[in-house]
Scaffold this motif. Structure first.
Motif, PDB file in Angstrom:
ATOM      1  N   SER A 238       6.862  31.302 -19.241  1.00  0.00           N
ATOM      2  CA  SER A 238       8.057  30.612 -19.706  1.00  0.00           C
ATOM      3  C   SER A 238       8.391  31.026 -21.135  1.00  0.00           C
ATOM      4  N   ASP A 242       8.403  24.113 -24.556  1.00  0.00           N
ATOM      5  CA  ASP A 242       7.953  22.844 -23.992  1.00  0.00           C
ATOM      6  C   ASP A 242       7.748  22.884 -22.484  1.00  0.00           C
ATOM      7  N   ARG A 243       7.824  24.068 -21.888  1.00  0.00           N
ATOM      8  CA  ARG A 243       7.641  24.192 -20.445  1.00  0.00           C
ATOM      9  C   ARG A 243       6.782  25.416 -20.152  1.00  0.00           C
ATOM     10  N   THR A 244       5.889  25.285 -19.196  1.00  0.00           N
ATOM     11  CA  THR A 244       5.126  26.443 -18.740  1.00  0.00           C
ATOM     12  C   THR A 244       5.826  27.060 -17.540  1.00  0.00           C
ATOM     13  N   THR A 246       4.569  27.477 -14.646  1.00  0.00           N
ATOM     14  CA  THR A 246       4.269  26.644 -13.479  1.00  0.00           C
ATOM     15  C   THR A 246       5.244  25.481 -13.383  1.00  0.00           C
ATOM     16  N   GLN A 247       5.583  24.879 -14.513  1.00  0.00           N
ATOM     17  CA  GLN A 247       6.533  23.766 -14.512  1.00  0.00           C
ATOM     18  C   GLN A 247       7.945  24.209 -14.148  1.00  0.00           C
ATOM     19  N   LEU A 248       8.206  25.498 -14.236  1.00  0.00           N
ATOM     20  CA  LEU A 248       9.512  26.043 -13.853  1.00  0.00           C
ATOM     21  C   LEU A 248       9.522  26.540 -12.411  1.00  0.00           C
ATOM     22  N   PRO A 347      -2.550  27.713 -12.997  1.00  0.00           N
ATOM     23  CA  PRO A 347      -1.740  26.520 -13.280  1.00  0.00           C
ATOM     24  C   PRO A 347      -2.467  25.507 -14.158  1.00  0.00           C
ATOM     25  N   GLU A 348      -3.802  25.436 -14.035  1.00  0.00           N
ATOM     26  CA  GLU A 348      -4.575  24.493 -14.847  1.00  0.00           C
ATOM     27  C   GLU A 348      -4.770  24.995 -16.272  1.00  0.00           C
ATOM     28  N   HIS A 353      -0.292  27.940 -22.974  1.00  0.00           N
ATOM     29  CA  HIS A 353      -1.067  26.991 -23.774  1.00  0.00           C
ATOM     30  C   HIS A 353      -2.079  27.716 -24.659  1.00  0.00           C
TER      31      HIS A 353
END
Length: 378
Positions: A238, A242-244, A246-248, A347-348, A353
């Protein structure tokens, strides 16, 4: 201090694993965001960006996963041969255009699209052998990025110079290229977009202005251009703070893996690492992972940097040596030499991060892997 080390047979070096299926999935997600479900559907065409050796993933690993892209975008002319060897037969955009006059002799390949960022590149092209297949030219406007490209007046002059070449068939087409500097910031793209639109209003040819941040933050603009250029999105990364990925809805395409080379049982007060910078606050189990800054792991991570030991989170101790780093195994009583470790790319434990904790971006982290790290496709 009790010391347990891995026998040579399991002392595997760090490696990176590429997931081609994840890349194919991510390309499909990009198309869906633009309102098209495949290369024959409506919506902008896709230059799949594989510059910097496919963001460190390896061009030869990535190209087969991009079969549904409309074209590939590479850093330099030399990358074209790698793409062809990997089986790609479609068009290839070369971000760097020509590096010098010598490269003109290597334009004897079909399907080349050259980004033109200087008048000198046009001068070199004027010397191109006429028997070569005519390339496309994409004039790059310097825009708000202000780093590379043609300024306003030079752009207009370059277009006027290229028009007769197009009329004679010396080139296959003229496109218009821009890269926004702040698509992911509040300042946005409005001013830069308006100036580019004014500049090219009376110029024929397709437009390509949208890379990953523009695709995410300004999809209504990206969807109306002729070609988009996703880069980090293809690799599950990403561009948003504020977004990874995976969150997308994306899947990580590269995971960095290693093993425990040794396990120490240390007493309270034991200094560890360079200059004894980490001192054990209590008796603890410490793992030595066979990866360090020589492999491209950040050299100064904070204490608490997460890693996955046998699939469960553990904290790094902020100590990274040339080929090793230290982790706290207090919650991993079964960990032993040879136990697998993942440093990022799930994803973890997303690369975003890990990169942010070290003051980097995810592309910086991944392209920073060194030649000491073998890369394998899963």
């Amino acid at each position: 201090m009790t010391f347990h080390s891995a026998p040579a047979s399991i002392g595997n070096r760090a490696m990176a694993r590429v997931d081609p299926a994840a890349i194919a999935h991510n390309l499909d997600q990009v198309r869906r965001r633009m309102g098209s479900g495949g290369p024959a559907s409506q919506g902008p065409r896709v230059w799949a960006s594989i510059k910097a050796d496919a963001y460190g993933h390896g061009i030869h690993h990535v190209v087969p996963a991009l079969a549904d892209a409309d074209g590939l975008a590479v850093s330099r002319l030399a990358d074209v041969a790698v793409c062809r060897d990997a089986g790609w037969r479609g068009p290839i955009l070369i971000y760097g255009g020509l590096q010098d006059l010598i490269e003109v002799a290597h334009l004897d390949q079909p399907g080349l699209h050259l980004v033109i960022s200087s008048v000198e590149q046009l001068d070199w092209l004027a010397a191109r052998p006429l028997h070569c297949p005519p390339p496309w030219l994409w004039l790059r406007y310097v825009g708000d990025l202000g780093v590379i490209g043609l300024d306003y007046d030079t752009y207009r002059a370059a277009y006027a110079r290229c028009e007769p070449w197009l009329a004679r068939g010396d080139i296959a087409g003229i496109g218009h290229f821009q890269h926004y500097a702040a698509a992911d910031l509040p300042i946005g793209i409005a001013a830069a977009q308006a100036r580019f639109r004014t500049l090219t209003a009376r110029m024929a040819g397709p437009r390509s202005t949208s890379s990953s941040p523009t695709i995410l933050c300004h999809p209504e603009h990206a969807a109306t251009t002729h070609w988009i250029r996703p880069g980090r999105l293809l690799y599950g990364l990403s561009p948003l703070p504020d977004r990874t990925g995976t969150q997308l809805g994306l899947r990580p395409a590269l995971s960095m893996r290693a093993r425990l080379a040794a396990v120490h049982e240390v007493a309270a007060g034991t200094p560890l690492g360079y200059h004894g910078a980490f001192v054990a606050p209590t008796a603890m189990r410490v793992g030595v992972v066979n990866c360090g800054y020589a492999q491209g792991y950040p050299g100064h991570p904070p204490v608490g940097m997460p890693v996955l030991v046998n699939g469960r989170l553990a904290r790094g101790l902020g100590q990274v040596m040339m080929e090793h780093l230290l982790v706290d195994l207090g919650n991993h009583p079964d960990a032993a030499p040879g136990t697998p470790v993942i440093l990022w790319g799930t994803p973890e434990l997303p690369a975003e991060h890990v990169a942010a904790a070290c003051g980097r971006t995810a592309p910086e982290l991944i392209t920073g892997l060194t030649g000491r790290v073998p890369i394998r496709a899963s």
